[in-house]
Write an enzyme that holds these catalytic residues in place. Structure first.
Site, PDB file in Angstrom:
ATOM      1  N   LYS A 198       0.863  -1.186   0.000  1.00 14.38           N
ATOM      2  CA  LYS A 198       0.000   0.000   0.000  1.00 14.38           C
ATOM      3  C   LYS A 198       0.901   1.237   0.000  1.00 14.38           C
ATOM      4  O   LYS A 198       1.650   1.463   0.955  1.00 14.38           O
ATOM      5  CB  LYS A 198      -0.917  -0.004   1.211  1.00 14.38           C
ATOM      6  CG  LYS A 198      -1.875   1.184   1.263  1.00 14.38           C
ATOM      7  CD  LYS A 198      -2.789   1.081   2.477  1.00 14.38           C
ATOM      8  CE  LYS A 198      -3.738   2.260   2.551  1.00 14.38           C
ATOM      9  NZ  LYS A 198      -4.619   2.177   3.744  1.00 14.38           N
ATOM     10  N   LYS A 250      -2.081  -1.605  -3.783  1.00 10.20           N
ATOM     11  CA  LYS A 250      -2.950  -0.427  -3.773  1.00 10.20           C
ATOM     12  C   LYS A 250      -2.103   0.831  -3.818  1.00 10.20           C
ATOM     13  O   LYS A 250      -1.134   0.920  -3.040  1.00 10.20           O
ATOM     14  CB  LYS A 250      -3.801  -0.453  -2.498  1.00 10.20           C
ATOM     15  CG  LYS A 250      -4.712   0.732  -2.278  1.00 10.20           C
ATOM     16  CD  LYS A 250      -5.439   0.591  -0.943  1.00 10.20           C
ATOM     17  CE  LYS A 250      -6.361   1.789  -0.715  1.00 10.20           C
ATOM     18  NZ  LYS A 250      -7.041   1.720   0.595  1.00 10.20           N
TER      19      LYS A 250
END
Length: 331
Positions: A198, A250
């Protein structure tokens, strides 16, 4: 002697039926997950200005959202809570009657096993400072103190009925801590989805509107540096070693290379989150007449699948699922 080409790749592109038959990358509704925001105290849907077409939902409207997602054939919904009150340690995240835990139970009952109920496991929506963990005296995020709360959150969400816990805080050791807590509490069956790679991204901006984030500063001390691809792979492998059942990359667009590298080495399923800023860019560009909205949506999703994602969290999940059911060509 003919000089015309003997190999003509265009033959397989001539009709929609041929293109479908020759497609290397495909997408089905079950590979899509819809993020859903549930706002405590709301009496009607609250549109999110920076995300056209997306709203915060009141708790009593959640069954209708779940029904629409199930009818579309989605693989799941990912729930985010928007609490009315926040504090320094995010106590609303562990309370059984906290908005997210209530939403999990409502969604579980409405889903009745037709799709997976997934829950965001992070403190940023519940803390008054907006960080993903509790703060030490010097103002930094205290990794290990945060793990203790994550473990409590995991058990609370499992008790509420979540099938999948989305560990999105990017604390070192979060998967191991939550897995141990779940197993000790009798929830060995609950799936851990680790947001493994992330990145500290500008593309989260509209999401912070959606959860009414109170963040001051940034999250660069725990989310990944955008320039680091190898580190994203390392994080995924660490999470797998700690017991993650699924790993996530992400955002998607700027990190398709990382997604592909993680998919190449992962022994567990790899998912991806097409985040709020990616959604908003296409919606706003399309509304200005700059791009073909449907083709742009389809092209981005196919690109994410092509890079290696086996499931995609996207705000277009229900709409795209309907396109697929109608036989519409993506991209």
């Amino acid at each position: 002697m003919s000089t015309f080409p003997t190999r003509r790749p265009r033959r397989l592109r001539g009709t929609p039926a041929l293109r479908r038959l020759a497609a290397e990358t495909t997408l089905v509704p079950a590979q899509l997950v819809l993020p859903v925001f549930v706002k405590e105290g709301a009496t009607a849907a609250v549109p999110i200005a920076s995300m056209p077409g997306v709203s915060q939902h009141p708790l009593d409207a959640l069954p209708a959202v779940v029904e629409a997602a199930a009818a579309a054939g989605l693989g799941g919904i990912m729930l985010f809570g928007v609490p009315a009150v926040r504090d320094a340690t995010g106590t609303g995240a562990v309370e059984p009657d906290g908005i997210l835990n209530q939403a999990i139970t409502v969604a579980r009952d409405a889903a009745a096993g037709r799709l997976t109920v997934q829950a965001d496991l992070c403190l940023d929506e519940f803390t008054d400072h907006g960080h993903c963990g509790v703060l030490a005296e010097d103002g930094t995020v205290d990794n290990d103190a945060t793990l203790e709360i994550y473990a409590q959150m995991g058990v609370a969400q499992a008790r509420a009925g979540a099938d999948v816990l989305g560990l999105s805080g990017m604390m070192d050791g979060q998967v191991a801590a939550v897995r141990a807590a779940l197993d000790d509490a009798g929830f060995a069956h609950v799936v851990i989805l680790a947001y493994a790679a992330k990145y500290a991204s500008a593309f989260y901006g509209p999401f912070r509107d959606a959860v009414e984030s109170t963040l001051q500063g940034d999250r660069r001390t725990y989310q990944l540096d955008p320039g680091n691809g190898r580190e994203g792979v390392e994080e995924a492998l660490l999470d797998i070693a700690e017991g993650a059942d699924v790993v996530m990359v992400k955002p998607t667009g700027p990190y398709l290379d990382v997604l592909a590298r993680v998919a190449d080495v992962s022994s567990v399923p790899v998912w991806a989150y097409q985040v709020s800023g990616e959604y908003a860019l296409i919606e706003h560009a399309a509304s200005a007449g700059l791009i073909d909205r449907e083709r742009a949506i389809g092209e981005t999703l196919l690109g994410i699948r092509r890079a290696g994602a086996e499931a995609i969290l996207t705000y277009w999940a229900i709409e795209v699922a309907q396109w697929l059911r109608d036989g519409k060509e993506l991209g």
